[in-house]
Structure formats: structure tokens, C-alpha cells
Design a protein around this motif. Structure first.
Motif, PDB file in Angstrom:
ATOM      1  N   GLY A  31       6.429   1.985   1.291  1.00  0.00           N
ATOM      2  CA  GLY A  31       5.580   3.011   0.696  1.00  0.00           C
ATOM      3  C   GLY A  31       4.281   3.224   1.437  1.00  0.00           C
ATOM      4  O   GLY A  31       3.418   3.985   0.976  1.00  0.00           O
ATOM      5  N   GLY A  32       4.100   2.557   2.567  1.00  0.00           N
ATOM      6  CA  GLY A  32       2.948   2.772   3.423  1.00  0.00           C
ATOM      7  C   GLY A  32       1.616   2.469   2.777  1.00  0.00           C
ATOM      8  O   GLY A  32       1.485   1.535   1.971  1.00  0.00           O
ATOM      9  N   ILE A  33       0.630   3.257   3.114  1.00  0.00           N
ATOM     10  CA  ILE A  33      -0.742   3.017   2.664  1.00  0.00           C
ATOM     11  C   ILE A  33      -0.838   3.104   1.141  1.00  0.00           C
ATOM     12  O   ILE A  33      -1.579   2.335   0.514  1.00  0.00           O
ATOM     13  CB  ILE A  33      -1.703   4.003   3.337  1.00  0.00           C
ATOM     14  CG1 ILE A  33      -1.729   3.751   4.851  1.00  0.00           C
ATOM     15  CG2 ILE A  33      -3.120   3.853   2.776  1.00  0.00           C
ATOM     16  CD1 ILE A  33      -2.427   4.833   5.643  1.00  0.00           C
ATOM     17  N   ASP A  34      -0.096   4.006   0.531  1.00  0.00           N
ATOM     18  CA  ASP A  34      -0.147   4.128  -0.930  1.00  0.00           C
ATOM     19  C   ASP A  34       0.329   2.850  -1.611  1.00  0.00           C
ATOM     20  O   ASP A  34      -0.264   2.398  -2.595  1.00  0.00           O
ATOM     21  CB  ASP A  34       0.696   5.312  -1.402  1.00  0.00           C
ATOM     22  CG  ASP A  34       0.063   6.656  -1.065  1.00  0.00           C
ATOM     23  OD1 ASP A  34      -1.149   6.689  -0.796  1.00  0.00           O
ATOM     24  OD2 ASP A  34       0.791   7.667  -1.064  1.00  0.00           O
ATOM     25  N   GLU A  35       1.399   2.265  -1.084  1.00  0.00           N
ATOM     26  CA  GLU A  35       1.891   1.005  -1.646  1.00  0.00           C
ATOM     27  C   GLU A  35       0.891  -0.119  -1.422  1.00  0.00           C
ATOM     28  O   GLU A  35       0.649  -0.952  -2.306  1.00  0.00           O
ATOM     29  CB  GLU A  35       3.244   0.642  -1.030  1.00  0.00           C
ATOM     30  CG  GLU A  35       3.869  -0.620  -1.615  1.00  0.00           C
ATOM     31  CD  GLU A  35       5.217  -0.966  -0.990  1.00  0.00           C
ATOM     32  OE1 GLU A  35       5.693  -2.097  -1.232  1.00  0.00           O
ATOM     33  OE2 GLU A  35       5.794  -0.121  -0.269  1.00  0.00           O
ATOM     34  N   GLY A  36       0.288  -0.129  -0.246  1.00  0.00           N
ATOM     35  CA  GLY A  36      -0.722  -1.139   0.034  1.00  0.00           C
ATOM     36  C   GLY A  36      -1.942  -1.003  -0.846  1.00  0.00           C
ATOM     37  O   GLY A  36      -2.470  -1.997  -1.352  1.00  0.00           O
ATOM     38  N   LYS A  37      -2.377   0.226  -1.048  1.00  0.00           N
ATOM     39  CA  LYS A  37      -3.535   0.474  -1.906  1.00  0.00           C
ATOM     40  C   LYS A  37      -3.262   0.008  -3.326  1.00  0.00           C
ATOM     41  O   LYS A  37      -4.135  -0.563  -3.992  1.00  0.00           O
ATOM     42  CB  LYS A  37      -3.872   1.965  -1.890  1.00  0.00           C
ATOM     43  CG  LYS A  37      -5.104   2.341  -2.694  1.00  0.00           C
ATOM     44  CD  LYS A  37      -5.415   3.823  -2.541  1.00  0.00           C
ATOM     45  CE  LYS A  37      -6.658   4.213  -3.323  1.00  0.00           C
ATOM     46  NZ  LYS A  37      -6.988   5.647  -3.160  1.00  0.00           N
ATOM     47  N   ALA A  38      -2.059   0.213  -3.815  1.00  0.00           N
ATOM     48  CA  ALA A  38      -1.709  -0.153  -5.188  1.00  0.00           C
ATOM     49  C   ALA A  38      -1.568  -1.658  -5.372  1.00  0.00           C
ATOM     50  O   ALA A  38      -1.904  -2.186  -6.435  1.00  0.00           O
ATOM     51  CB  ALA A  38      -0.414   0.542  -5.587  1.00  0.00           C
ATOM     52  N   ASN A  39      -1.114  -2.377  -4.332  1.00  0.00           N
ATOM     53  CA  ASN A  39      -0.728  -3.768  -4.516  1.00  0.00           C
ATOM     54  C   ASN A  39      -1.518  -4.801  -3.709  1.00  0.00           C
ATOM     55  O   ASN A  39      -1.518  -5.975  -4.070  1.00  0.00           O
ATOM     56  CB  ASN A  39       0.761  -3.940  -4.164  1.00  0.00           C
ATOM     57  CG  ASN A  39       1.664  -3.135  -5.055  1.00  0.00           C
ATOM     58  OD1 ASN A  39       1.471  -3.068  -6.263  1.00  0.00           O
ATOM     59  ND2 ASN A  39       2.670  -2.497  -4.471  1.00  0.00           N
ATOM     60  N   TYR A  40      -2.182  -4.363  -2.630  1.00  0.00           N
ATOM     61  CA  TYR A  40      -2.773  -5.338  -1.711  1.00  0.00           C
ATOM     62  C   TYR A  40      -4.175  -4.949  -1.246  1.00  0.00           C
ATOM     63  O   TYR A  40      -4.563  -5.269  -0.126  1.00  0.00           O
ATOM     64  CB  TYR A  40      -1.870  -5.514  -0.490  1.00  0.00           C
ATOM     65  CG  TYR A  40      -0.483  -6.022  -0.813  1.00  0.00           C
ATOM     66  CD1 TYR A  40      -0.262  -7.331  -1.230  1.00  0.00           C
ATOM     67  CD2 TYR A  40       0.624  -5.176  -0.696  1.00  0.00           C
ATOM     68  CE1 TYR A  40       1.007  -7.792  -1.525  1.00  0.00           C
ATOM     69  CE2 TYR A  40       1.907  -5.631  -0.984  1.00  0.00           C
ATOM     70  CZ  TYR A  40       2.086  -6.938  -1.397  1.00  0.00           C
ATOM     71  OH  TYR A  40       3.357  -7.395  -1.690  1.00  0.00           O
ATOM     72  N   ASP A  41      -4.932  -4.290  -2.078  1.00  0.00           N
ATOM     73  CA  ASP A  41      -6.288  -3.897  -1.719  1.00  0.00           C
ATOM     74  C   ASP A  41      -7.247  -4.522  -2.730  1.00  0.00           C
ATOM     75  O   ASP A  41      -7.255  -4.158  -3.903  1.00  0.00           O
ATOM     76  CB  ASP A  41      -6.423  -2.372  -1.714  1.00  0.00           C
ATOM     77  CG  ASP A  41      -7.754  -1.899  -1.155  1.00  0.00           C
ATOM     78  OD1 ASP A  41      -8.794  -2.454  -1.546  1.00  0.00           O
ATOM     79  OD2 ASP A  41      -7.747  -0.966  -0.330  1.00  0.00           O
TER      80      ASP A  41
END
Length: 291
Positions: free
Chosen positions: A200-210
Motif C-alpha cells: 500500500g506504499g506511503i499510505d500504508e506506512g502512514k497508517a501503520n508505521y509513522d
């Protein structure tokens, strides 16, 4: 499950012992994994000690923090064990994993990959939070796994903050970081990692790993300490963004007792900086690990 744990070295340090181990990691797709474990002199089967997990930064291995961090004097005096995992799987043979210094080998970003190309091997979140504690328990290490805290540097600071804030079982009592990548969805390093590892790219990272996004949604009381140097070139380049994390924490109602972010004048990104404030961080965690 048997991990085939092998001790590969042992050194006496600050009256305790630092040992290096190797084992076959299921979380990392059957590859060999290494870690270092410091045990203070008071650790034995009758007196299990709390555990502090140190996550290192980009290009590092399990050795950098152990050899250069300057943690052992304070850890010895507090009677705290320190675990030093590696920063990524090694030798997965995935095309492109060794092409750049800030992605792939040495740059696992402490997440579980969902991009099918990396999902078999790049599961550092599971490796750190689940697999390594199981290895320590199975091997009979004198560690009280009900008392864990976590800290790290740069990419490892990102890992420490996100694993702490994302722990549904409250695995870690406290978190601290040296120059962490605090808002990776807004930084070049984070864009590269999230785009590569996550389907899911940056969106997935923003949701789960930021960490900045996570602290903004965290209502429970937290115990977090962050140090960064004003002379850090990565800070100046906008890779770290600790002020974003601090603002999100304050907006969410976390005061300076719960979240403390300290700017250290003139310090850079190196282990000279880390070792200067190493004892501060160990003593900070001792407040919660020994409570």
C-alpha cells in the motif's frame, strides 16, 4: 519450535557479560540471524532482570550499539539486560536489496513487509517483538520478559517509537530515541522504505508505521524521551522531523512528563552523540522497568 541457538562470542564488560548469538529465523524466512545480549552480573535464574531492546540505524548491524553506544555502565548499575538485534535480514537474494545504503540490507525499518517481493524475509517487527523474546525464553536466559522497554537511533528510533506506540499488549513500558525518523511519511527515507516494502506504499506506512501519526491517535498515558542534535545534517535535511512528533503529542494532550523532546546544541548524528546521552536513556527506562 527449536531455533538452534548458537553462542558465537562472549566478552566480560562492566562486570557483566556480552554474548553474541546466531539462530535460524522463521520470521526472516529461514535466514540466519544474529543478536547481542548484555546480561548484568546480578542476572541469574533466581533473579531475572528486566530487558531493554536497542534498535540500530541504517547500515548498522547488531554490533554498532553494543560496541559504540556506551550503555553498559549504566545498565550494569541498574541491573538491566540489553538486547541488540540486527537491522534487517541478511542474504535474502532479492533483486535490488543491496543497491542502496538506505533500503534493503541494513535497512529493514522494523516493519513487516506486505510487498510480495519482500514479505517472506523482511519481517523485522515480528522478529523483534515476538521471535527474539521467544528465543530468549526458550534458551533459559535470566530475563523477566514482563518488564521490557525499547530505544533506538535514527531508523531504530523510528522502530522504537512505532513498536512502543503500536503495541496492543503494552509489551514495552517506555520508549526513547536518539535522532529518530519521527515522521517518515513526510521524509525521503520513509517514502523510499514504505514504497518499497509495503504493497500500500506511503499510505500504508502512514497508517501503520509513522510515530507522529500514531502519537496523534494515542490517548493512553505514555513514557517517551527523544534527543536530537541541532548539528545533525539529517535533521537539517528534514529526514527526522522531531518537531512534528512533539506538536502531535502536545495536540493529543501528552505533556512534558509523558513526552520529552530535547534538542542538544551542536551534536550530530553519530555515536559520539549517542554515547553522550546513553546513560540518561538507560536511567530513564530504569524508572519504569524497576517500578
Amino acid at each position: 519450535m527449536s531455533y538452534g541457538l548458537e553462542e558465537t562470542s562472549s566478552n566480560k564488560v562492566f562486570h557483566g557479560t556480552l554474548k553474541k548469538y546466531s539462530f535460524t529465523s522463521a520470521a526472516l524466512g529461514g535466514l540466519k540471524a544474529n543478536f547481542n545480549l548484555f546480561l548484568p552480573v546480578n542476572a541469574d535464574t533466581e533473579h531475572k532482570v528486566p530487558l531493554l531492546v536497542y534498535l540500530a540505524g541504517l547500515t548498522c548491524t547488531e554490533d554498532n550499539g553494543a560496541q559504540k553506544g556506551g550503555f553498559f555502565g549504566a545498565a550494569s548499575s541498574e541491573g538491566i539486560a540489553i538486547l541488540f538485534p540486527d537491522t534487517s535480514p541478511r542474504g535474502a537474494g532479492i533483486e535490488g536489496e543491496d543497491a542502496d545504503w538506505d533500503f534493503g540490507t541494513g535497512a529493514g525499518f522494523y516493519l513487516n513487509a506486505t510487498n510480495p517481493e519482500f514479505a517472506k524475509n523482511y519481517n523485522m517487527l515480528t522478529h523483534v517483538t515476538t521471535e527474539l523474546p521467544a528465543v530468549l525464553e526458550q534458551s533459559g536466559q535470566p530475563i523477566d520478559l514482563s518488564r521490557q522497554s525499547i530505544f533506538g537511533h535514527s531508523m531504530g528510533g523510528h522502530g522504537a517509537l512505532t513498536l512502543y506506540l503500536g503495541s496492543k499488549t503494552k509489551q514495552y513500558r517506555s520508549a526513547s530515541a536518539f535522532a529518530p525518523i519521527s515522521n517518515p511519511s513526510q521524509a525521503p527515507w520513509g517514502h523510499k522504505a514504505f514504497s518499497g516494502y509495503l504493497e500500500g506504499g506511503i499510505d500504508e506506512g502512514k497508517a501503520n508505521y509513522d510515530a507522529t501519526e500514531m502519537i496523534a491517535k494515542t490517548k493512553e498515558s505514555v513514557h517517551i524521551l527523544i534527543d536530537y542534535g541541532t548539528g545533525d545534517n539529517f535533521y537539517k535535511a528534514g529526514q527526522l522531523l522531531p518537531e512534528n512528533f512533539l506538536k502531535a503529542a502536545r495536540d493529543a494532550g501528552h505533556d512534558e512528563v509523558q513526552v520529552r523532546v530535547r534538542s542538544q546544541e551542536g551534536y550530530d548524528h553519530s555515536y559520539y552523540f549517542i554515547s553522550t546521552f546513553a546513560s540518561d536513556h538507560v536511567h530513564f527506562h530504569a524508572n519504569f522497568l524497576k517500578a
